[in-house]
Design an enzyme around this catalytic site. Structure first.
Site, PDB file in Angstrom:
ATOM      1  N   MET A   1     -62.455   2.927 -19.925  1.00 12.68           N
ATOM      2  CA  MET A   1     -61.287   2.382 -20.766  1.00 12.68           C
ATOM      3  C   MET A   1     -60.120   2.684 -20.036  1.00 12.68           C
ATOM      4  O   MET A   1     -59.832   3.849 -19.626  1.00 12.68           O
ATOM      5  CB  MET A   1     -61.377   2.955 -22.181  1.00 12.68           C
ATOM      6  CG  MET A   1     -60.082   2.494 -22.946  1.00 12.68           C
ATOM      7  SD  MET A   1     -59.568   3.329 -24.448  1.00 12.68           S
ATOM      8  CE  MET A   1     -61.240   2.451 -25.316  1.00 12.68           C
ATOM      9  N   CYS A   2     -59.329   1.472 -20.049  1.00 19.52           N
ATOM     10  CA  CYS A   2     -57.912   1.639 -19.401  1.00 19.52           C
ATOM     11  C   CYS A   2     -56.767   1.123 -20.207  1.00 19.52           C
ATOM     12  O   CYS A   2     -57.301   1.270 -21.591  1.00 19.52           O
ATOM     13  CB  CYS A   2     -58.029   1.034 -17.820  1.00 19.52           C
ATOM     14  SG  CYS A   2     -58.141  -0.944 -18.237  1.00 19.52           S
ATOM     15  N   TYR A   3     -55.728   0.436 -19.740  1.00 16.04           N
ATOM     16  CA  TYR A   3     -54.897   0.167 -20.922  1.00 16.04           C
ATOM     17  C   TYR A   3     -55.216  -1.210 -21.577  1.00 16.04           C
ATOM     18  O   TYR A   3     -55.381  -1.257 -22.720  1.00 16.04           O
ATOM     19  CB  TYR A   3     -53.839  -0.136 -19.832  1.00 16.04           C
ATOM     20  CG  TYR A   3     -52.915   1.027 -19.483  1.00 16.04           C
ATOM     21  CD1 TYR A   3     -52.154   1.847 -20.124  1.00 16.04           C
ATOM     22  CD2 TYR A   3     -53.062   1.401 -18.151  1.00 16.04           C
ATOM     23  CE1 TYR A   3     -51.629   3.013 -19.651  1.00 16.04           C
ATOM     24  CE2 TYR A   3     -52.644   2.202 -17.571  1.00 16.04           C
ATOM     25  CZ  TYR A   3     -51.667   3.310 -18.169  1.00 16.04           C
ATOM     26  OH  TYR A   3     -51.218   4.172 -17.847  1.00 16.04           O
TER      27      TYR A   3
ATOM     28  N   GLY B   1     -58.103  -3.333 -20.101  1.00 12.62           N
ATOM     29  CA  GLY B   1     -59.653  -3.540 -19.976  1.00 12.62           C
ATOM     30  C   GLY B   1     -59.705  -4.324 -18.623  1.00 12.62           C
ATOM     31  O   GLY B   1     -60.833  -4.862 -18.436  1.00 12.62           O
TER      32      GLY B   1
ATOM     33  N   PHE C   1     -57.538   0.378 -24.429  1.00 15.14           N
ATOM     34  CA  PHE C   1     -56.918   1.033 -25.429  1.00 15.14           C
ATOM     35  C   PHE C   1     -56.275   0.173 -26.289  1.00 15.14           C
ATOM     36  O   PHE C   1     -56.371   0.547 -27.352  1.00 15.14           O
ATOM     37  CB  PHE C   1     -55.971   2.347 -24.706  1.00 15.14           C
ATOM     38  CG  PHE C   1     -55.704   3.315 -25.867  1.00 15.14           C
ATOM     39  CD1 PHE C   1     -56.472   4.000 -26.532  1.00 15.14           C
ATOM     40  CD2 PHE C   1     -54.303   3.223 -26.244  1.00 15.14           C
ATOM     41  CE1 PHE C   1     -56.098   4.783 -27.543  1.00 15.14           C
ATOM     42  CE2 PHE C   1     -53.726   3.811 -27.348  1.00 15.14           C
ATOM     43  CZ  PHE C   1     -54.701   4.736 -27.938  1.00 15.14           C
TER      44      PHE C   1
END
Length: 108
Positions: free
Chosen positions: A65-67, A69, A94
């Site tokens: 997971m990042c900010y 996707g 996220f």
């Protein structure tokens, strides 16, 4: 062994965590991670990568997971290339996780 990762929704990610014990790797920067992150997420950075390899089974599902996707896709593909069998990237990152009302841990 899969040659690529799969994109999944935040709810699908939560189901993998709950039902199959998947590891959720949050690759956002340290400040954002410290402020809030998905419940029990592993903060995956260049510095923590060695510990990640020690703690995570290559055959178990790994979710990145990042900010939003986007950058998680690169990390997910990297993990596939390192030999992880089941790698996923969370669509919406996220932001999507939080909007879905899934469990988060916060510093506030």
């Amino acid at each position: 062994m899969s040659e690529t990762f799969t994109e999944i929704s935040p709810h699908q990610a939560w189901e993998l965590i709950e039902n199959e014990g998947a590891t959720l790797a949050d690759i956002r920067d340290g400040r954002r991670y410290a402020y809030s992150h998905p419940q029990d997420a592993f903060h995956l950075t260049n510095e923590s990568y060695g510990r990640f390899l020690d703690e995570v089974d290559y055959e178990e599902p790994v979710i990145v997971m990042c900010y939003h996707g986007v950058s998680s896709r690169n990390t997910a593909q990297f993990l596939v290339e390192q030999g992880f069998d089941r790698v996923y990237s969370v669509k919406g990152g996220f932001d999507g996780w939080e909007r879905s009302g899934l469990p988060i841990e916060t510093a506030y």
